[in-house]
Design an enzyme around this catalytic site. Sequence first.
Site, mmCIF file in Angstrom:
data_model
loop_
_atom_site.group_PDB
_atom_site.id
_atom_site.type_symbol
_atom_site.label_atom_id
_atom_site.label_comp_id
_atom_site.label_asym_id
_atom_site.label_seq_id
_atom_site.Cartn_x
_atom_site.Cartn_y
_atom_site.Cartn_z
ATOM 1 C CG ASN A 183 -0.142 0.071 2.522
ATOM 2 O OD1 ASN A 183 0.909 -0.548 2.660
ATOM 3 N ND2 ASN A 183 -0.629 0.843 3.472
ATOM 4 C CB CYS B 198 2.437 3.410 4.740
ATOM 5 S SG CYS B 198 1.538 4.964 4.621
ATOM 6 C CD GLU C 268 0.875 0.192 6.621
ATOM 7 O OE1 GLU C 268 -0.160 0.784 6.999
ATOM 8 O OE2 GLU C 268 1.562 0.603 5.670
#
Length: 777
Positions: free
Chosen positions: A458, A460, A462
């Site tokens: 995604n 970020c 994670e």
Amino acid sequence: MPQLVTKPNNRQLAFDEIRISVYADRVLSGLDKLDKDRLIRGVTSKLRRDEVTGDEISNAFVMAALELVSKEEPDWKFAAARALLTSLYKKAATHRRYKSYADEPYGAFYPLITELVEKGIYRQELLDYYTKEQIDELGASILPKNDLLFDYIGLLTLSERYLANDFDGRVMELPQERYMIIAMYLMHQEPADKRMELVKEAYWAMSNMYMTAATPTMSNAGKKVAGQLSSCFIDTVDDSLEGIFDSNTDVARLSKMGGGIGVYLGKVRARGSDIRGHKNTSSGVIPWIRQLNNTAVSVDQLGTRKGAIAVYLDVFHKDILAFLDLKLNNGDERMRAHDVFHGVCLPDLFMEQVEARGEWNLFCPHEVKKVMGWKDENGRPLGLEDFYDESFGAGSFREKYEEASQHPILSRITVPAIDIMKRLMKSQLETGTPYMFYRDTVNRANPNRAHGMVYSSNLCTEIMQNQSPTVVEKEELVTKDGQTRIVISKIPGDFVVCNLNSIHLARAVPAGVLDRLVPIQVRMLDNVIDINNIEVLQAQYTNSQYRAVGLGTFGLHHLLALEGIRWESDEAVTYNDHLYEKINYLAVKSSMELAKEKGRYAKFEGSDWSTGHYFTSRGYTDGTREGKFVTSSEWSELAEEVKQNGIRNAWLFAIAPNGSTSIIAGSTASIDPLYELLSYEEKTTYKIANPAPDLNEKTIWYYKTAFLLDQHASINMASARQRHIDQGQSFNLYVRPDIKATEFLELHIHAWKSGMKSTYYVRSRALTIEECESCAS
């Protein structure tokens, strides 16, 4: 000194120095080391000589306290927060028409809810599911004293971004009320006989700052707004004109609701590929990325900021070289997209070729499917992107890559692997991206690998869940009851949804509350799935099938400093290993208990949870890697309970960046090291000094800052955590601008070999770095 003070109702009183002194006593209560006289001198120097308002006096206290914040006296940030609190209390009392007292600063809770529901600011569910008596009871449970936990920047962030105002922008909601409203809304669909208890438990967790909800939940829960509660989404783009444009539309619809978006483009044909047999007609992925870039800019997030989109591509895609240059500031602007972020999906074989200084082949995914003839059990064509090493019930990626590389007809571009890596690292040092996504490591550890493939991550890095493209099946004219309509039929793919909240490690661990905290956090996350209404139907469907959540953490460096553990130590690695094992155990157990109560997720059967592979593959049950807080026998017992009862959530653990919410809680972000001992927040007319949390003569020795730390030590800790995290972690690398290419490459090789699933930003600053104060003798 001023002569008059003008009150909010325009009453004027004589200025009273004694009241200034009493105000100072209240602001400094419990902050015994701070000098009252210095504060008052700073306040009086900022007041006009004729008359002042009460608000100006409060602001003078804020500014005077902020000017005194330093590394030596960090607690002035709490004095400034209390002055800001006083201002918030007074404004809320005025706007809500009640009298605020120092010992009773909050007004009645029920009138607040009824007024804001009537005005269309709060949701009707708050009155439909709770009686007046229950709301009065919850109001009596609110703890104004917990407002004293905020430092100034945390309280300012909360008040500016999250508290509910009326449509004229006036303060209506106070901090503890925001937490109670979130708790009420997240628990409103729970059974009536346990709802109140669960609301109070969720409020306990948030009010004491043992945890934070993710920004969309913090901002939108209980409010009648267009935003939703999930943090981010991941789409997989089908290789068709309809698929590409439908994806762009879906991204726009989610972006306007405040969601961060990840987009995997590895299935889209490369530049120069054929379209319907016409040779050299495809323009490749870059023009479509530029379309997404325009979407990010033009469809903003609820009028507050431009959309946030990350695009991912495989390192074996023919367009990878152009993709790596997306964000550079030179070259052909028609091949640039400056407003999106980008990530590269890397198989083990590529990293091996980088190490061996071998060659690497690039392919068009459309040509691979057409020429190679690989198919799944349902007869659907497969490309290289659909395989990984040790694939579950299929051939491995390296076998398929070698087969494609040897095919006499399949076209390819061959380049030295190290040249691609150089281009990648050059972009990282200039722009901070691309992110690194180690696809084989991710898929081998995927507890739901029997049901799909993880292609990318995604915004970020994670979130790591099963993905597949949504495919347009047919479009037809249908006439019914005299009405003709165009009906479009689609086969929904796995469209990933991220539902997040995070543990405040530096408060929850020393307080010994993890066993109580994690179950209510998992329940809160699980309830978001049922409450949330996502416009993109395939995302809503995927959410219901997998019920994935992402329990995270922040305040790691803060916790290590409190515990007296140096970042660059074997002790820190061991501590991470044991702590994150415990959190994981509690999360799995909590989800299993929810499954007993509410049912398992739809695709549980066949998963690594159901077979027990999840537990054996991580060494939890065989006694070879016994933890400090959880024994092998406890893991074995839990594995059997999961087999019998199921588990509520397909994925459970993901560590997000926590930028805003860690600021509210006054701690260090995520798993990141402290950036600076004393940082500054820039405002329009002034700067706010922000010392490290709990900075004192003890902790300063454990607050070695990010750019001075050995990044290999950070990787070692991340590796120890990764075994216990079924998804990923937003892990940043901090490098000096003069880092040697060989040293930079060694960091990436180390991260990959250590079993990390991804790396997030590469952060570099071209500034002179002063001597580390935490290391000075």
